[in-house]
Design a protein around this motif. Sequence first.
Motif, mmCIF file in Angstrom:
data_model
loop_
_atom_site.group_PDB
_atom_site.id
_atom_site.type_symbol
_atom_site.label_atom_id
_atom_site.label_comp_id
_atom_site.label_asym_id
_atom_site.label_seq_id
_atom_site.Cartn_x
_atom_site.Cartn_y
_atom_site.Cartn_z
ATOM 1 N N ILE A 10 -2.918 0.352 -3.953
ATOM 2 C CA ILE A 10 -2.343 -0.978 -3.794
ATOM 3 C C ILE A 10 -1.526 -1.291 -5.052
ATOM 4 C CG2 ILE A 10 -2.777 -3.429 -3.403
ATOM 5 C CD1 ILE A 10 -3.743 -1.747 -1.097
ATOM 6 N N GLN A 11 -0.265 -1.648 -4.856
ATOM 7 C CA GLN A 11 0.621 -2.017 -5.953
ATOM 8 C C GLN A 11 1.233 -3.372 -5.641
ATOM 9 O OE1 GLN A 11 3.501 1.117 -6.312
ATOM 10 N NE2 GLN A 11 1.995 2.620 -6.985
ATOM 11 N N ALA B 229 0.862 -1.176 0.000
ATOM 12 C CA ALA B 229 0.000 0.000 0.000
ATOM 13 C C ALA B 229 0.902 1.231 0.000
ATOM 14 C CB ALA B 229 -0.907 0.005 1.216
ATOM 15 N N VAL B 230 0.774 2.042 -1.039
ATOM 16 C CA VAL B 230 1.562 3.262 -1.147
ATOM 17 C C VAL B 230 0.663 4.424 -0.747
ATOM 18 C CG1 VAL B 230 2.889 4.738 -2.692
ATOM 19 C CG2 VAL B 230 2.956 2.259 -2.996
ATOM 20 N N GLU C 108 5.118 3.193 2.528
ATOM 21 C CA GLU C 108 4.923 2.001 1.700
ATOM 22 C C GLU C 108 4.776 0.845 2.683
ATOM 23 O OE1 GLU C 108 8.183 1.754 -1.036
ATOM 24 O OE2 GLU C 108 7.295 3.244 -2.368
ATOM 25 N N ILE C 109 3.573 0.306 2.779
ATOM 26 C CA ILE C 109 3.258 -0.704 3.784
ATOM 27 C C ILE C 109 3.061 -2.051 3.102
ATOM 28 C CG2 ILE C 109 1.635 -1.372 5.579
ATOM 29 C CD1 ILE C 109 0.959 1.679 5.768
ATOM 30 N N ASN C 110 3.805 -3.051 3.555
ATOM 31 C CA ASN C 110 3.693 -4.402 3.022
ATOM 32 C C ASN C 110 2.408 -5.029 3.569
ATOM 33 O OD1 ASN C 110 3.944 -7.014 2.180
ATOM 34 N ND2 ASN C 110 5.978 -7.327 3.021
ATOM 35 N N LEU C 111 1.431 -5.227 2.696
ATOM 36 C CA LEU C 111 0.155 -5.820 3.119
ATOM 37 C C LEU C 111 0.186 -7.340 3.090
ATOM 38 C CD1 LEU C 111 -2.441 -3.504 1.355
ATOM 39 C CD2 LEU C 111 -1.700 -3.457 3.726
ATOM 40 N N VAL D 103 -4.586 -5.362 -6.132
ATOM 41 C CA VAL D 103 -3.754 -4.494 -6.953
ATOM 42 C C VAL D 103 -4.627 -3.598 -7.827
ATOM 43 C CG1 VAL D 103 -2.049 -4.450 -8.814
ATOM 44 C CG2 VAL D 103 -1.849 -6.116 -6.986
ATOM 45 N N GLY D 104 -4.281 -2.313 -7.856
ATOM 46 C CA GLY D 104 -5.007 -1.352 -8.673
ATOM 47 C C GLY D 104 -6.111 -0.617 -7.945
ATOM 48 N N GLN D 105 -6.511 -1.088 -6.784
ATOM 49 C CA GLN D 105 -7.540 -0.394 -6.029
ATOM 50 C C GLN D 105 -6.941 0.842 -5.364
ATOM 51 O OE1 GLN D 105 -8.980 -3.565 -3.430
ATOM 52 N NE2 GLN D 105 -10.905 -3.552 -4.566
ATOM 53 N N THR D 106 -7.748 1.898 -5.264
ATOM 54 C CA THR D 106 -7.283 3.138 -4.652
ATOM 55 C C THR D 106 -8.337 3.720 -3.730
ATOM 56 O OG1 THR D 106 -8.098 4.466 -6.504
ATOM 57 C CG2 THR D 106 -5.794 3.791 -6.590
#
Length: 140
Positions: A122-123, A44-45, A55-58, A107-110
Amino acid sequence: MKELLDTLKIGDLIIIILLLLISFSPIAIFTWQQAQIDGEKLVAVISLENEVLYEINLSDHEGNETFDIHTHDHETNTVEIVNGQIQIKSATCHDQVCVRTGFISRVGQTIICLPHQLVIEIQNFGEDTPELDQVDIISS
């Protein structure tokens, strides 16, 4: 109805069936892409006014964590992370669109808080994803 079936030829039916199959192909492609991403590292950026804060590692996150992000206008967004999902739990903005977005985890959600210029995206960072310093920027 019988007249319509009498006017259709075998070639017409093949074209209709082919068009129906093609129309559902985006669903199949999207599902396949999401299956490929499942093994990746999700990050999560969190950016405030186009500046990356966290930058959080989910992928490895377990449990519940809550923290506040303060804007330059002394406004506050409370971010909550629960078992690999992230949301804006509360915000001091007037529209509350960011709060109503809820949890995101793919991924791709904001989540975007437009009044505060806060973006959570989310990347994925897999083993084959190039690092930021390896990306060449070509200007024209």
